[in-house]
Structure formats: C-alpha cells, structure tokens
Design a protein around this motif. Structure first.
Motif, short mmCIF file in Angstrom:
data_model
loop_
_atom_site.label_atom_id
_atom_site.label_comp_id
_atom_site.label_asym_id
_atom_site.label_seq_id
_atom_site.Cartn_x
_atom_site.Cartn_y
_atom_site.Cartn_z
N ALA B 172 0.82 -1.21 0.00
CA ALA B 172 0.00 0.00 0.00
C ALA B 172 0.86 1.27 0.00
O ALA B 172 0.33 2.37 -0.09
CB ALA B 172 -0.92 0.00 1.22
N GLY B 173 2.16 1.09 0.10
CA GLY B 173 3.02 2.27 0.21
C GLY B 173 2.65 3.08 1.44
O GLY B 173 2.64 4.31 1.43
N LEU B 203 3.66 7.59 -0.77
CA LEU B 203 3.86 8.74 0.13
C LEU B 203 5.26 9.33 -0.05
O LEU B 203 5.76 10.04 0.83
CB LEU B 203 3.62 8.32 1.58
N SER B 204 5.88 9.02 -1.19
CA SER B 204 7.18 9.61 -1.53
C SER B 204 8.30 9.24 -0.57
O SER B 204 9.26 9.99 -0.43
CB SER B 204 7.04 11.15 -1.62
N GLY B 229 5.60 0.89 -11.64
CA GLY B 229 4.99 -0.10 -10.75
C GLY B 229 3.63 0.43 -10.34
O GLY B 229 3.29 1.59 -10.61
N ALA B 230 2.84 -0.41 -9.67
CA ALA B 230 1.47 -0.03 -9.31
C ALA B 230 1.45 1.20 -8.40
O ALA B 230 2.42 1.48 -7.70
CB ALA B 230 0.78 -1.20 -8.62
N GLY B 231 0.34 1.91 -8.40
CA GLY B 231 0.23 3.14 -7.61
C GLY B 231 1.24 4.14 -8.11
O GLY B 231 1.34 4.40 -9.31
N ALA B 232 2.02 4.71 -7.19
CA ALA B 232 3.06 5.66 -7.61
C ALA B 232 4.35 4.93 -7.95
O ALA B 232 5.41 5.55 -8.08
CB ALA B 232 3.29 6.67 -6.51
N GLU B 275 3.86 10.37 -11.76
CA GLU B 275 3.84 11.31 -10.65
C GLU B 275 3.04 10.70 -9.51
O GLU B 275 2.31 9.74 -9.71
CB GLU B 275 3.18 12.63 -11.09
N ILE B 276 3.17 11.29 -8.32
CA ILE B 276 2.38 10.78 -7.20
C ILE B 276 1.05 11.51 -7.23
O ILE B 276 0.91 12.61 -6.72
CB ILE B 276 3.12 10.99 -5.87
N GLY B 277 0.06 10.89 -7.87
CA GLY B 277 -1.25 11.52 -8.03
C GLY B 277 -2.10 11.37 -6.79
O GLY B 277 -1.73 10.66 -5.85
#
Lengths: 291, 339
Positions: B172-173, B203-204, B229-232, B275-277
């Motif tokens: 889930a990062g 969450l960077s 990769g998935a998500g960010a 990008e982290i959307g």
C-alpha cells in the motif's frame, strides 16, 4: 418413509451436517463415525442419541444396516479408500472431500443425471456458490468463459484448504466447465483476515455468446431463489452488471449458523448442498425401495 | 552506511511485473526484450517478469495480458545471461502448474506472495519451488496492516517451508521509515534467512524506506525503473543505485546504464509520467493495495463518483490484495447511496 444415513468424519463439517440432517423430512440420521473418541463431533452425536463409532468406517462395515446413504466428510485420501468399501456395501456415497471419485454435483444443476450412480462429489465451496449462477447464465446465453472469485474469511479457511489451496482453484475450475457449462473456466480464492470476519462473497464473471440482459437477469434471479431453498442466506449483493458481452454477478453467502458461525457461508453452503443432494437421493431410493 | 548484515545487496528490478499494472498488462514481447537487454547490460541481479498479479493473473478480475506471460518470460530468459529471471506467484491465483511451466522455460527464482497474515497457504508452492531447484522467497504483502509480532510469526512459517528470504512487502506504500525499521529489525532478530524489502512510493518515502531497510539488514531489495509499478510505483531503481554509491555501497550495477534505460526505453512505455497523483496519496494514507488505483479510477468514471471515495471505503472494509472485484461492488454501492 425416511432413508437412513450415516456421517463419516466427526470434524467441523461432519458436525454441521449432523445438525442439518436432524431437520430433514427425508433422511433419518442414525450414525456418526469418527476416529477420535474425544472429538467434539462424536461427543455431540452421542449426546443426541446417535450410534457412534470411533474406529472409522469399520463401524459401518460391522453394522451395514445403519445407513443407505453415507456422507463422507473425512479427507481426499481417506475417501479414496472409503469409496471402494461403500460401493461393496451398496451404499450411496456423498463425498464432501476433494477426492472426486464420483461425478461433480451441484444439487440444482445436475443431480438428476447422476442419481442412478452410487457416489457423487460436492466439488468445492466456491463451486457450490458459483456454479448455479454460471449454469443459469449458460442456459440462456451460452457461456464461453466463466471466472469466479471466492473471498472467504481467514477464520473459515481450515488447515486442509490452506495446505493445498491449488486443489481449490483447480477443482473449482473443472466444476465451472463440467457442471456450470462454461467452455473455459478459471477460479480464484482470496482469504481476508478482517475482524469481525467477513461473510463469504463470490464474484462471477461470464463472457457470453448470446447477450440478452433481461433473460440473463431473470435466469439468475430464478436460480438464486432455488439455491435459497437450501441456503437461506444466499443472495445477490448487487444487480448483475452488464458490459459488452460480459456479465458480472455479486453473491454473498451467509451461513445458517448451525455449527459454524454465520460468516462461514463457504462451509455452510457445502454441508447444505450435500444435505440437499442427500435428500433427493433419499427420495429416489425410497421410491425404488417401495416399488 | 553501517549495515546490520554483511551479505551483499541483491537487487530485483520489478518493472516488468509490478509495472504490468500501469500498462494494464499490455506489455509486448519487444518491450520486454528491450528492457531485459538493457538490464542485463547494466548488471541487474534479478529481473521479475509476470502478470502484475503473478503467474496466472491474466483474468477478467485483474485484466487480461496482451501477450501470454510465459512467452514474455521465455523472451526475457533469452535476452539475459547473468541477470536471473524471477517470477511472482500468489497462491489462490496461480498454481504449481504455472510455476513448473515457468521453471521449464528458465525462471530461476520465485517470490511466493501471501497477505501478511496468511503465510500458510504458501507451503505447497515454496517447497515445490525448492524441489524444482529454484530460489524460493516469501513475500508478505500489505505488511503495514499487521502488528510486528504477527509479521514475525508469519515470516517464520515461510522460513520453515524452505523460503530463502522473506520480504516485507509494503503493497500500500503506507509504511513510514520508523515502521520499516521496527519490522526489519524484528525479522533480523528472529530469522536465519535473508530479509527483503519491497516499497511503493505512494507517500514519496520509497527510497528513504529502502535505505532504512538496508541499514537494518535487508539484503533483497526491489526497485522499478522510472517508478514503473502499481500506484506511484516502487523505489526508483536508477535513483537508488547512485544514492547507495554516494553512501559508499557499490552493488555492482551500472547507474548510468540504468538511467539511460529509464530515459530511453521505460519512459516511452509509460502511459503518462509516474507522478504521485491524488489516488496514490490516498492509498498510501489509507493503506490500500496499490494495484487498485487504475481499477478504482475506471470504476469512479463508470459510476460518476470520486475514485478517492472508493479507495478510502476499500481501506475501511479492509480489502486485501487481489480483491479487485470489491472495487466495482463498492463503487456501485456508493453510487446508489449518492443517488
């Protein structure tokens, strides 16, 4: 006339079966057989006045008149041995293990065509929950591909399922094809540890050759009602979704809460389907015996 | 950097598996060949190739692969010499049959992935992989969602089945550096095998988390070029390697070659810059499985609702990895409530 039956396997499944069979107007449960005299199932059976044996199937071999129908809730390996013995004894075996010596059966789909045999297999919990839907869709729209996702609470997944989870996916896929009627099938299983435990949920995706939204919806709803007759907590979670040649059905299964807690709809639907099949077999045998 | 392990760091590039989600499982054989050639040339240790949801993941539930993953694995094996080809297997989705097939065509390592509390469904696959002569590692997904003691207990199960390493997989990062530290440390104190770390950058903090993991003793490290990769995405491989160099750690992978590959081959594959959307941020914040992102965006569009509401609701209902079908269900339900 009630037909006599025995349960072999005094674990969770066997014990839940006992409570369900007690209510049956067609079956008279006489016997519970286990291998562990201390098992909760055997103790409960004894308390309720059933004949109990803790020496396994030998108990039935020595007392063959106790049952005409035998529910086997042991293990795949054990049922392979039992199947032979039960056949020699002339008993009808309803197999709840993954052994699959007899044909796969969903009671609302293909029991009638297998009722003259002497051994039927109850596929898997995911199969019992989803194959009726696939068959309902297939009967009006011809299913080319069916895929099911069974999500069950971690609490309700026993050690047997966990040690051989491939058996679930492979057996269910075969059931989707052989009983559900899909040209090709695929099954996925997911365990969810959320507390409180989640109800069993099943998602069924079908790709069909003859799309007809109204006919498919009607067929699905009629089948839900038929399954509800033996699994009252079986229900559509959403209206079916349609997208091109694809239909998606969301099912939720709440158990009757006999021996298992209600969230374990996956275990309940196995025993309920076995009882339903057993009752139809009993009616058939009673007819044959009275002739 | 002081490390709590004297074993060498082994990097696994996951863009051809985790990145499969980003391209909706539409990787072509040419793309796979080009990426593997570049990685081989740069000296990458392991390259994971499979459907995003692992072997057998090509389904209506997760999205069908454009090209059969076995073909892609075969192509990757052909293009690699020193880099080893790895696969992912999630029991319940893939089976030992697909594992055997992957082994036959040259896959050398498998990560067997389960939800962090469900390790005992992996025994069958880990022991089969060892029998087949593969390296077999355990992959405990959604590692943020269980207490540390539970994680340790489950990792020990995988160790007992024959896993040669167990990963803390932050699907889930959601993990923050101090949480990564306590998890890796606890595993180091309880396991005799290697420890791995797989991050998502929602969450960077993927690179920061990875550095903490390495410091605490993790030696199996995942990254994805250009965060494919998935998500960010994951820990950005071509960033991680030079950072490690700055810290005095040479992992034996050429950072310029990685940068070139990211710029020239990976960037054109990406549908849009990674990008982290807002969806990714919400997933990291609410602890939601990263591959839900695009499914939630599509469901949001279909039902006319904010995909973030879907993701947050999935977090509340404690959906685990693989429950993509719940996205449509939840979206339909939210739309009904709204109407």
């Amino acid at each position: 006339m009630k037909v006599k039956a025995a349960i072999i396997g005094s674990g969770n499944i066997g014990t839940d079966l006992m409570y369900k069979l007690e209510r049956s107007p067609y079956i008279e449960l006489t016997t519970m057989i286990g291998i562990d005299p201390e098992s909760d199932g055997l103790k409960r059976a004894k308390e309720r006045g059933y004949a109990t044996f803790d020496n396994g199937i030998q108990g039935l071999v020595d007392n063959p008149d106790l049952a005409d129908i035998v529910f086997d809730a042991t293990s795949a390996k054990t049922h392979v041995r039992h199947a032979k013995i039960l056949k020699e004894l002339g008993k009808f075996a309803i197999d709840l293990t993954p052994a699959a010596r007899g044909p796969f059966v969903s009671p609302v789909v293909n029991l009638e065509e297998n009722i003259e045999g002497d051994n039927i297999n109850m596929i898997t919990c995911g199969g019992q929950a989803t194959i009726p839907m696939i068959s309902a869709i297939n009967s009006v729209a011809d299913v080319s591909y069916a895929e099911i996702v069974a999500t069950i609470s971690s609490e309700s997944a026993g050690p047997g399922t966990r040690a051989n989870i491939d058996e679930f996916t492979i057996t269910t896929r075969r059931g989707i094809e052989e009983v559900g009627g899909a040209d090709k099938g695929k099954a996925l299983i997911i365990l969810n540890p959320a507390e409180p435990p989640i109800l069993m949920r099943d998602t069924i995706y079908c790709e069909v050759k003859n799309m007809d939204e109204q006919k498919i919806t009607e067929s699905i709803k009629a089948m839900v009602e038929r399954v509800k007759e033996y699994v009252p907590g079986y229900r559509l979670k959403q209206e079916p979704l349609f997208d091109g040649n694809r239909v998606t059905v969301f099912i939720e299964v709440e158990g009757a809460g006999d021996y298992f807690p209600p969230y374990a709809g996956n275990l309940d639907i196995m025993t309920a389907a076995a009882v339903k099949a057993g009752e139809n077999v009993a009616k058939h045998l009673a007819k044959r015996l009275s002739m | 950097m002081k490390r709590n392990s004297n074993k060498p760091i082994k990097l696994t590039e996951v863009c051809l598996r985790d990145g499969s989600h980003v391209v909706r499982h539409q990787f072509t054989e040419e793309q796979v060949r080009a990426v593997v050639r570049g990685l081989e040339d740069a000296g990458m240790h392991y390259i994971e190739v499979a459907h995003g949801d692992g072997l057998g993941g090509s389904t209506l539930q997760y999205g069908r692969s454009l090209v059969d993953e076995m073909k892609l694995i075969e192509a990757a094996v052909e293009e690699s010499k020193n880099s080893k080809i790895a696969v992912l297997l999630i029991p319940g989705i893939g089976t030992v049959h697909e594992l055997k097939q992957a082994r036959e065509i040259g896959a050398q390592l498998v990560r067997v992935a389960t939800h962090v509390t469900e390790a005992n469904v992996s025994a069958q696959h880990i022991s089969m992989a060892r029998e087949l002569g593969m390296e077999a590692l355990g992959f405990l997904m959604m590692a943020h969602s269980a207490p540390v003691e539970k994680l340790v207990e489950q990792a020990k199960l995988m160790e007992s089945y024959g896993a040669e390493a167990v990963y803390v997989t932050d699907s889930a990062g959601a993990l923050l550096p101090n949480q990564v530290r306590e998890r890796i440390k606890a595993l180091r104190q309880s396991l005799d095998i290697e420890i791995g770390f797989h991050a998502h950058n929602n969450l960077s903090v993927a690179v920061a988390n990875t550095l903490v993991a390495i410091e605490e003793g993790a030696t199996r490290i995942d990254g994805s070029l250009r965060c494919l990769g998935a998500g960010a995405g994951n820990t950005q491989t071509e960033v991680l390697v030079p950072v490690l160099q700055r810290m005095g750690m040479d992992v034996g992978v050429d950072s310029y070659k990685l940068m070139d590959l990211a710029e020239e081959v990976i960037a054109p594959i990406l549908p849009k810059a990674q990008e982290i959307g807002r969806g990714s941020i919400v997933m990291g914040y609410a602890g939601v499985y990263s591959s839900f992102l695009l499914h939630a965006e599509r469901a949001g569009q279909r039902f006319g609702i904010d995909s973030r509401d879907i993701l947050v609701e999935l977090g509340k209902r404690k959906a685990v990895g693989g429950q993509e079908d719940m996205i449509l269900d939840v979206a339909a339900e939210l739309a009904k409530q709204k109407a």
